[in-house]
Write a protein that holds these residues in place. Structure first.
Motif, PDB file in Angstrom:
ATOM      1  N   PHE A 118       0.795  -1.298  -0.027  1.00  0.00           N
ATOM      2  CA  PHE A 118       0.033   0.098  -0.038  1.00  0.00           C
ATOM      3  C   PHE A 118       1.026   1.036  -0.035  1.00  0.00           C
ATOM      4  CE2 PHE A 118      -2.916  -3.294   1.073  1.00  0.00           C
ATOM      5  CZ  PHE A 118      -3.999  -2.781   0.572  1.00  0.00           C
ATOM      6  N   ASP A 120       0.237   4.221   1.257  1.00  0.00           N
ATOM      7  CA  ASP A 120       0.596   5.232   2.330  1.00  0.00           C
ATOM      8  C   ASP A 120       1.329   4.481   3.570  1.00  0.00           C
ATOM      9  OD1 ASP A 120       0.101   7.308   3.893  1.00  0.00           O
ATOM     10  OD2 ASP A 120      -1.624   6.376   5.154  1.00  0.00           O
ATOM     11  N   ARG A 150      -5.873   1.215   8.975  1.00  0.00           N
ATOM     12  CA  ARG A 150      -6.683   2.380   8.162  1.00  0.00           C
ATOM     13  C   ARG A 150      -6.438   2.358   6.857  1.00  0.00           C
ATOM     14  NH1 ARG A 150      -4.040   4.843  12.862  1.00  0.00           N
ATOM     15  NH2 ARG A 150      -2.500   5.663  11.355  1.00  0.00           N
ATOM     16  N   SER A 151      -5.149   1.972   6.309  1.00  0.00           N
ATOM     17  CA  SER A 151      -4.905   2.549   4.855  1.00  0.00           C
ATOM     18  C   SER A 151      -5.412   1.315   4.144  1.00  0.00           C
ATOM     19  CB  SER A 151      -3.270   2.288   4.669  1.00  0.00           C
ATOM     20  OG  SER A 151      -2.690   1.421   5.243  1.00  0.00           O
ATOM     21  N   GLN A 152      -5.552   0.020   4.648  1.00  0.00           N
ATOM     22  CA  GLN A 152      -5.875  -0.927   3.899  1.00  0.00           C
ATOM     23  C   GLN A 152      -7.372  -1.180   3.992  1.00  0.00           C
ATOM     24  OE1 GLN A 152      -3.867  -4.459   5.373  1.00  0.00           O
ATOM     25  NE2 GLN A 152      -1.686  -3.723   5.202  1.00  0.00           N
ATOM     26  N   THR A 154     -10.499  -0.050   2.892  1.00  0.00           N
ATOM     27  CA  THR A 154     -10.943   0.000   1.484  1.00  0.00           C
ATOM     28  C   THR A 154     -11.147  -1.333   0.683  1.00  0.00           C
ATOM     29  OG1 THR A 154     -11.067   2.280   1.361  1.00  0.00           O
ATOM     30  CG2 THR A 154     -11.826   1.201  -0.598  1.00  0.00           C
ATOM     31  N   ASN A 173       2.957  -3.071   5.948  1.00  0.00           N
ATOM     32  CA  ASN A 173       1.865  -2.511   5.128  1.00  0.00           C
ATOM     33  C   ASN A 173       1.364  -3.122   4.106  1.00  0.00           C
ATOM     34  OD1 ASN A 173      -0.654  -1.004   5.351  1.00  0.00           O
ATOM     35  ND2 ASN A 173       0.319   0.916   4.271  1.00  0.00           N
ATOM     36  N   HIS A 190      -6.209   0.125  -8.098  1.00  0.00           N
ATOM     37  CA  HIS A 190      -6.783   0.633  -6.951  1.00  0.00           C
ATOM     38  C   HIS A 190      -5.888   1.963  -6.483  1.00  0.00           C
ATOM     39  CE1 HIS A 190      -8.452   1.347  -2.869  1.00  0.00           C
ATOM     40  NE2 HIS A 190      -9.635   0.635  -3.524  1.00  0.00           N
ATOM     41  N   ALA A 191      -6.561   3.100  -6.101  1.00  0.00           N
ATOM     42  CA  ALA A 191      -5.694   4.139  -5.782  1.00  0.00           C
ATOM     43  C   ALA A 191      -5.082   4.056  -4.669  1.00  0.00           C
ATOM     44  CB  ALA A 191      -6.783   5.346  -5.335  1.00  0.00           C
ATOM     45  N   ASP A 192      -5.232   3.177  -3.529  1.00  0.00           N
ATOM     46  CA  ASP A 192      -4.559   3.050  -2.307  1.00  0.00           C
ATOM     47  C   ASP A 192      -3.325   2.131  -2.469  1.00  0.00           C
ATOM     48  OD1 ASP A 192      -6.333   4.665  -1.053  1.00  0.00           O
ATOM     49  OD2 ASP A 192      -7.721   3.004  -0.346  1.00  0.00           O
TER      50      ASP A 192
END
Length: 1014
Positions: A118, A120, A150-152, A154, A173, A190-192
């Motif tokens: 990810f 972030d 939090r960052s994962q 979605t 992460n 995916h944007a993340d």
């Protein structure tokens, strides 16, 4: 890279509970608690006297503890200002494509397992400011887990909706996902999501089993490698063995029942009981107790902590505890297994993967594995997390096996090329880098390795109660990991402080800057000419020097000689603390602390302030003086010590001052590094001021070769022992080793009794003057005959300004002077160098070529050295019979800084006759000298050294260096070898002695060879 699809079910099963979606509630150990009466100690002590005070310790916890006592300095008078936290983001692996090409290949064949990283990234910089071990580990663990949630969020919801299995890898992460190409493509957009990678397989730093299992034990029964880095001195002189420190490795596992390892296993509860929770992790095989897929991990662990009963000492820190994770089979490791092991090291769990406890993480982590190349940052996420958590991380530099050649520049492997790990190369018993050890610089031009340690023929634990000798950087790395255990045990204030520990390790090595194997053109980017360098880093590990530099010394505060006994719950023990005013330099108020740790050195200690007041009296006497070098009269920084009393340090002018009780006899000893200690006695009168100066003699061995020429006469098919007498005329032990070099040409000198005659030949009138510019070379010059050199014949030569006669054109024709012993940097062609220096014939002087009756004459006549007024006259005579003569008419102005070399460069071999640097025979030139090189049988075929081990000769003693000469067939002229004697004599670190071979009783046959000359 290869992908092991068969491991997918096993990996998923082993990670299922460890990598749970929600972090487990933190579990903190029941802290052992100590109290003491009194809470501080104080006394007035007369100068030269002692006072003993009692301190009663009570264990107020519910568990038994074993107190560990240390002396400490007073705390800082003012608290340090709160610093802004540094930035320490968890790095993201770098790749140009969103989907790793290796993964694309695997997906083309169907569903597979892969890693989703990810974008972030969490920042762990706050942890670097934390001193509390438990709080620091908990912070890193919580930050990583919560950031991953939090960052994962979605993407996890998307996968849950599609029914796709996944496992969170919070330490980097990432998610471990199993799916097809369509899923991978969807995730990549995916944007993340930053990138997708395959679950790569990498090779461990493969060891090479050596021919012997001998550890070459010293007189103290310590294996050579442990003695080489002086770990045994740490045990004997400081009493430090690693107590209170936990080390770990990620490797092929460990045979925990090995008798040399079982007592140090943290899971050993005593009485035959074991608890493997928090002490063992196995994503490879889910084995509930430590095992080894092969022998690699057990061998590595043994070098860190082994304490073998009935065997020579072979572990660096035998008092430390160990835990382990098996992330590899016998030869390789998968990324997912390594990440799982890395995560477990940060927060060990029980055997079911539950209840993570960051406080149980190891202090030091050894990694004797690597990728197959450098510049791969895929592992940088968890090395950053380890650093944030205070774990000192050591990596092997990596091996290149099978070629038999020295490794090339920038071969250092990842993760060993990362800036936040300490990387270790491998050396042999002579402190020379092994030919398999990978070297720097890194792909971004940083210096690696950081330091080197023994890695050739290292004996350690393997199998069930067995021992084997292995070679590899895998064997070198655990020496450094063990040394850090000794450091942190000696000074617990260093625990978790990577920068300070690294500085102590690297500031106290044996620097190595001479290795002719890495001075040639193949290593121009990594020559070991400075400290640090890309071959040896800062140098060879010295554990004793490092521990000596870090121990907190409070000479006047004396703790009990015997460690306190274990205390049961609510148990008490009274210990004696001595305040010794003999150990101070004069009256004053002295403060310190007694630090008492309970079981774990990472828990805050109970600190007992101590104050000693030494009153001033009129009967005191003052002794003052200076320490100087007896040879140069220069002041020395050193120490002056009173027997059973104080030690003071001299200042930059060599001055010192001591205050002592007047009328009392005093014996003072002055010492300085590399000087002989001097002792004087006196009785100063009460109230007097007296002067006592010291002039110290340099401490150095002096090698004397008692017989420059030793003759061996060998009968048909026999061998003869040859003794070469040497004497140490110095005042400290002499250590030497013998080398027999490849010498296809015998070296005969006119300054030796049986040397050549003749000398300088004036070039004839019809000579060809070579008008060469600075650093230029000539066109082809016809010798007028076929000159035999090596295994070939040559008709033409090419002469360079800088003293090279080559048998092929220089490419390009102009080559800047490049100093080196043989081989040459300017040309790889066969060549002869009567004196390779930076000549400049464009300034003045003459370089000429002439054909004379004796052969071909090449002369450098009165040619100046570049940018100086110093001139040299040198010539070479190439004779049709293959002999080569060097004549030196004027060389008095040559200095060592000119980096001169004399030698031969043949196809596939070199012969250094003399060199002004490195461990080669010195130039040893004089006006009128003649050196004649005669083709001969290579002496390595008829002469050998009895032992490759270093020999030590006491001051004033004599030693017979032992060699063996063997019959090699009929010889038609005397054969000669120059034996190189490499020693620690600073005046002549390399000297030579000659051995000549003569034939005794001939063979009972004759060999008739028909020779056809060209």
């Amino acid at each position: 890279m290869k992908h092991r699809l068969l491991l997918i079910p096993l990996i998923i099963a082993s990670l299922a509970s460890l990598l749970a979606l929600a972090p487990a509630a933190p579990v903190r150990a029941d802290p052992a608690t100590l109290s003491a009466i009194p809470t501080s100690l104080a006394a007035t002590v007369e100068l030269g006297s002692t006072v003993t005070l009692n301190l009663t310790i009570t264990n107020t916890s519910s568990t038994p503890i074993t107190p560990l006592l240390y002396t400490g300095l007073p705390p800082s008078s003012a608290p340090a200002a709160r610093m802004a936290p540094p930035s320490l983001p968890v790095p993201l692996p770098q790749q140009t494509e969103r989907i790793d090409p290796d993964l694309q290949t695997e997906l083309a064949s169907g569903p597979t397992q892969f890693l989703v990283f990810f974008a972030d990234r969490p920042d762990l910089g706050e942890a670097l400011l934390m001193r509390d071990w438990e709080a620091r580990g908990e912070y890193v663990y919580r930050t990583l887990v919560e950031h991953a949630e939090r960052s994962q969020h979605t993407v996890r919801a998307m996968l849950d909706a599609a029914g796709v299995p996944y496992k969170p890898l919070w330490i980097v992460n990432a998610l471990l996902v199993e799916g097809n190409a369509a899923l991978a493509n969807a995730l990549a957009t995916h944007a993340d999501v930053a990138m997708l990678t395959a679950d790569h397989e990498l090779q461990m730093s493969e060891p090479a089993t050596t021919a012997t299992v001998s550890c070459n034990a010293t007189a103290n029964n310590v294996c050579w490698n442990i003695a080489k880095v002086n770990a045994d001195r740490v045990w004997r002189e400081f009493g430090v063995t690693g107590t209170g420190i936990t080390v770990a490795n990620i490797d092929s596992g460990v045979v925990y029942t090995h008798t040399a390892l079982i007592n140090q296993y943290r899971g050993n509860l005593g009485g035959g009981s074991f608890d493997h929770n928090y002490n063992w992790f196995d994503p490879v095989g889910n084995n509930p107790e430590p095992v080894d897929s092969g022998i690699h991990g057990t061998h590595v662990m043994g070098t860190m902590v082994a304490n073998p009963p009935g065997q020579p000492a072979m572990g660096m820190a035998p008092g430390a505890k160990w835990i382990a994770a098996r992330a590899c089979n016998s030869i390789s490791c998968n990324d997912s297994n390594i990440i799982a092991a890395a995560q477990w090291m940060l927060a060990p769990t029980d055997l079911n993967g539950n209840n993570p406890r960051p406080s149980m993480r190891p202090h030091i982590l050894n990694n004797s594995w690597s990728f197959d190349s450098g510049g791969n940052p895929i592992y940088a996420g968890y090395t950053a997390a380890w650093q944030a958590a205070g774990i000192f991380t050591v990596f092997a530099a990596g091996n290149i096996l099978g070629s038999g050649n020295n490794t090339g520049c920038s071969s250092i492997a990842s993760p060993g090329d990362y800036p936040d790990v300490t990387t270790v190369g491998a050396t042999d018993q002579d402190d020379l880098i092994t030919n398999f050890s990978r070297i720097g610089p890194t792909t971004d031009n940083r210096i690696k390795p950081d330091l080197v340690a023994p890695g050739a023929g290292v004996l350690s634990t393997t199998g069930i109660n067995s021992y084997s000798s292995l070679s590899g950087t895998s064997m070198a790395a655990p020496h450094v990991a063990g040394a850090v255990a000794l450091l942190w045990s000696a000074n617990p204030q260093l625990i978790g402080d990577y920068a300070a520990t690294y500085a102590i390790l690297t500031d106290n090595t044996l620097p190595i800057t001479s290795d002719s194997r890495y001075m040639g053109s193949a290593h121009t980017a990594c020559r070991p000419t400075t400290v640090p360098n890309n071959i040896y880093g800062y140098g060879r590990l010295d554990a004793f020097a490092a521990v000596a530099a870090t121990q907190v010394q409070v000479p006047w505060l004396v703790l009990p000689a015997t460690a306190p006994a274990s205390l049961a719950s609510n148990g008490t023990q009274t210990i004696s603390i001595t305040l010794d005013a003999r150990k101070v330099a004069g009256p004053g108020i002295y403060t310190a602390r007694v630090l008492i740790y309970a079981n774990n050195l990472t828990d805050p200690p109970l600190a007992i302030p101590v104050t000693m007041t030494v009153p001033e009296r009129p009967t005191h006497a003052t002794i003052t003086g200076t320490i100087i070098d007896s040879e140069s009269d220069q002041p020395l920084r050193g120490t002056v010590t009173i027997t059973n009393g104080a030690t003071v340090t001299s200042n930059a002018t060599g001055a010192y001052t001591l205050v002592v009780p007047g009328g009392v006899a005093q014996t003072l000893s002055a010492a300085a590094s590399n000087f002989v200690t001097q002792t004087q006695s006196m009785t100063p009168a009460p109230g007097s001021i007296v002067t006592l100066d010291f002039a110290l003699d340099p401490l150095q061995p002096t090698l004397t070769v008692l017989q420059d020429l030793v003759t061996a006469t060998v009968d048909f098919n026999q061998t003869v022992d040859v003794a070469m007498p040497l004497r140490n005329d110095g005042n400290s032990p002499l250590s030497y080793t013998l080398r027999i070099d490849s010498e296809p040409y015998g070296v005969w000198r006119s300054d030796e009794p049986d040397g050549p005659t003749g000398g300088w030949i004036d070039p004839p009138f019809d000579r060809e003057i070579l008008n060469l510019a600075d650093d230029e070379s000539s066109d082809a010059l016809d010798l007028g005959f076929d000159f035999p050199f090596g295994n070939s014949y040559y008709r033409h030569i090419y002469v360079s300004t800088n003293g090279i006669i080559a048998f092929a054109p220089f490419t390009p024709p102009t080559n800047y002077f490049s100093p080196s012993c043989m081989p040459l940097n300017e040309t790889g062609a066969p060549a002869i160098t009567p004196l390779h220096v930076d000549f400049d014939s464009s300034a003045s002087g003459e370089i000429s070529f002439a054909r004379i009756s004796a052969g071909a004459l090449i002369t450098w006549d009165d040619v100046p050295l570049y940018n100086t007024s110093r001139r040299l006259s040198v010539q070479a005579l190439l004779q049709p019979n293959g002999r080569i003569r060097f004549h030196y008419r004027d060389v008095t102005s040559l200095i060592s800084g000119d980096s001169g070399t004399i030698g031969l460069q043949l196809n596939g071999a070199v012969q250094t006759v003399g060199c002004s640097f490195d461990i080669h025979p010195p130039l040893n030139l004089s006006n009128g000298l003649v050196i004649e090189l005669r083709p001969q049988i290579n002496p390595q075929s008829w002469l050998s050294v009895a032992s490759s081990e270093s020999t030590t000769v006491a001051a004033g003693a004599t030693s017979n260096a032992q060699l063996t000469a063997r019959w090699i067939g009929p010889i038609y002229q005397t054969q000669q070898a120059r034996v190189r004697i490499i020693s620690n004599d600073p005046r002549k670190p390399v000297t030579t002695a000659r051995v000549q071979l003569n034939e005794g009783v001939s063979a009972p046959y004759q060999v008739i060879i028909v020779m056809v000359y060209r």
